[in-house]
Scaffold this motif. Structure first.
Motif, mmCIF file in Angstrom:
data_model
loop_
_atom_site.group_PDB
_atom_site.id
_atom_site.type_symbol
_atom_site.label_atom_id
_atom_site.label_comp_id
_atom_site.label_asym_id
_atom_site.label_seq_id
_atom_site.Cartn_x
_atom_site.Cartn_y
_atom_site.Cartn_z
ATOM 1 N N UNK A 122 19.337 -26.373 -29.241
ATOM 2 C CA UNK A 122 19.839 -25.740 -28.025
ATOM 3 C C UNK A 122 18.642 -25.509 -27.099
ATOM 4 N N UNK A 123 18.549 -26.302 -26.036
ATOM 5 C CA UNK A 123 17.391 -26.185 -25.151
ATOM 6 C C UNK A 123 17.302 -24.773 -24.585
ATOM 7 N N UNK A 124 18.439 -24.224 -24.166
ATOM 8 C CA UNK A 124 18.520 -22.800 -23.835
ATOM 9 C C UNK A 124 19.165 -22.126 -25.049
ATOM 10 N N UNK A 125 18.375 -21.375 -25.828
ATOM 11 C CA UNK A 125 18.800 -20.924 -27.158
ATOM 12 C C UNK A 125 20.026 -20.017 -27.138
ATOM 13 N N UNK A 126 20.831 -20.146 -28.180
ATOM 14 C CA UNK A 126 22.067 -19.361 -28.295
ATOM 15 C C UNK A 126 21.773 -17.869 -28.266
ATOM 16 N N UNK A 127 20.693 -17.449 -28.894
ATOM 17 C CA UNK A 127 20.396 -16.023 -28.989
ATOM 18 C C UNK A 127 20.200 -15.375 -27.621
ATOM 19 N N UNK A 128 19.779 -16.171 -26.631
ATOM 20 C CA UNK A 128 19.544 -15.637 -25.287
ATOM 21 C C UNK A 128 20.633 -16.063 -24.302
ATOM 22 N N UNK A 129 21.253 -17.232 -24.557
ATOM 23 C CA UNK A 129 22.260 -17.764 -23.635
ATOM 24 C C UNK A 129 23.493 -18.202 -24.427
ATOM 25 N N UNK A 130 24.214 -17.243 -24.983
ATOM 26 C CA UNK A 130 25.330 -17.560 -25.883
ATOM 27 C C UNK A 130 26.472 -18.325 -25.222
ATOM 28 N N UNK A 131 26.630 -18.187 -23.907
ATOM 29 C CA UNK A 131 27.723 -18.891 -23.240
ATOM 30 C C UNK A 131 27.550 -20.410 -23.292
ATOM 31 N N UNK A 132 26.335 -20.888 -23.567
ATOM 32 C CA UNK A 132 26.078 -22.335 -23.661
ATOM 33 C C UNK A 132 26.007 -22.801 -25.114
ATOM 34 N N UNK A 133 26.608 -22.040 -26.019
ATOM 35 C CA UNK A 133 26.472 -22.327 -27.452
ATOM 36 C C UNK A 133 27.088 -23.657 -27.858
ATOM 37 N N UNK A 134 28.181 -24.063 -27.225
ATOM 38 C CA UNK A 134 28.841 -25.322 -27.603
ATOM 39 C C UNK A 134 28.828 -26.321 -26.456
ATOM 40 N N UNK A 135 27.904 -26.151 -25.528
ATOM 41 C CA UNK A 135 27.748 -27.092 -24.426
ATOM 42 C C UNK A 135 26.851 -28.233 -24.889
ATOM 43 N N UNK A 136 27.415 -29.415 -25.068
ATOM 44 C CA UNK A 136 26.627 -30.545 -25.579
ATOM 45 C C UNK A 136 25.560 -30.988 -24.583
ATOM 46 N N UNK A 137 25.688 -30.609 -23.326
ATOM 47 C CA UNK A 137 24.625 -30.901 -22.356
ATOM 48 C C UNK A 137 23.389 -30.033 -22.629
#
Length: 321
Positions: A150-165
């Protein structure tokens, strides 16, 4: 489905309607299939009933901004941090959204297969790690494949957790040992976007002249690098993945072997070599490496050998024999 849950269900929570009544039919199937998921969704729904209109607007905005990965990398958008969002995001949403990636996304009947995604990218594009270029990516046949980062990590940006981009296959060294939870925003706010078409970054090696310079055992301070393309993004890449340090070690590891191979081609195989000069042999080696430059760190070997062409004192040593 995640956008639906966050923006249309949780952000519309009220005492006048139940959570299940707001759910999209497709998501309701998943919601009813996993008891742990249903419990967590319902708990967060209850917490969200107390949100103000401004709180709901902030959550919706954060969802869309933090999923705009390309724009975040370019610096045209700034990510919205957890500290700027209502407490329910940190205390409840984040832990559930992590579960959307693991274990929920691992279930192929839910949302596709991460392994298939990894295999498709590695098979088509990423033969070596796209962040460092040093590590060969494990193939689809290997059980010990590399990481999805996760380029923008889940721990800090959880809304992008399942964004394949936001999900790029990288080597373990780049992901766990170097980047971890670091982000471009902690440096200068811009970075290369993993799926953006762009030119290769050309690497140049410079061997610094000094009284103590010894080509058979280069020291860290003897080797410097220059990179093409965007200087600010290059700095961010170095910050995230330790590029210069790792390249420095790599060059010093192979430098003596490469020089010895050149020497052998010139002196020990004179009949095969036909008396070619040091410069000619280097040009041949460079051309050969460039044919497959991302295998076995050959792009760094090319840069190193090009620098050797700029060292007349070494050419003179070889050419006089």
């Amino acid at each position: 489905m995640l956008e639906h849950l966050v923006c249309q269900v949780w952000c519309n929570a009220s005492n006048d309607i139940t959570c299940s009544n707001l759910l999209d039919r497709k998501f309701e199937i998943i919601y009813n299939a996993y008891s742990w998921l249903k419990i967590d969704v319902d708990v967060i729904y209850e917490k969200c009933k107390d949100l103000t209109d401004d709180d709901r607007a902030d959550i919706r905005e954060a969802f869309f901004v933090n999923n705009s990965i390309s724009e975040l990398c370019k610096g045209t958008l700034k990510p919205i941090e957890l500290v700027d969002l209502p407490d329910v995001v940190t205390t409840h949403m984040t832990s559930l959204l992590k579960k959307f990636y693991t274990p929920l996304l691992d279930r192929s009947e839910v949302s596709g297969d991460k392994l298939e995604y990894y295999n498709a990218l590695v098979g088509e594009k990423y033969k070596t790690c796209p962040c460092c270029g040093l590590v060969k990516m494990e193939s689809a046949e290997s059980y010990y494949r590399e990481d999805n980062d996760h380029f923008f990590p889940i721990s800090k940006y959880p809304f992008a957790s399942v964004n394949f981009r936001n999900l790029i296959p990288v080597c373990e060294k780049c992901n766990k040992k170097r980047k971890g939870t670091k982000t471009p925003q902690e440096h200068n706010g811009v970075a290369y976007y993993g799926f953006e078409a762009r030119n290769d970054i050309e690497v140049s090696v410079e061997i610094k002249n000094s009284p103590t310079l010894n080509y058979s055992k280069l020291q860290k301070e003897d080797v410097e690098f220059k990179f093409s393309e965007d200087p600010e993004k290059n700095k961010t890449w170095d910050y995230l993945f330790g590029i210069k340090e790792r390249y420095n070690i790599e060059v010093r590891d192979f430098s003596f072997t490469e020089l010895r191979a050149i020497k052998n081609r010139i002196y020990m195989n004179k009949e095969i070599n036909n008396g070619n000069s040091y410069d000619t042999v280097l040009n041949f080696e460079i051309m050969n490496y460039e044919l497959d430059k991302y295998n076995e760190s050959k792009f760094l070997k090319v840069a190193f050998l090009k620098e050797m062409k700029n060292k007349p004192e070494w050419m003179a040593v070889y050419n006089k024999h």
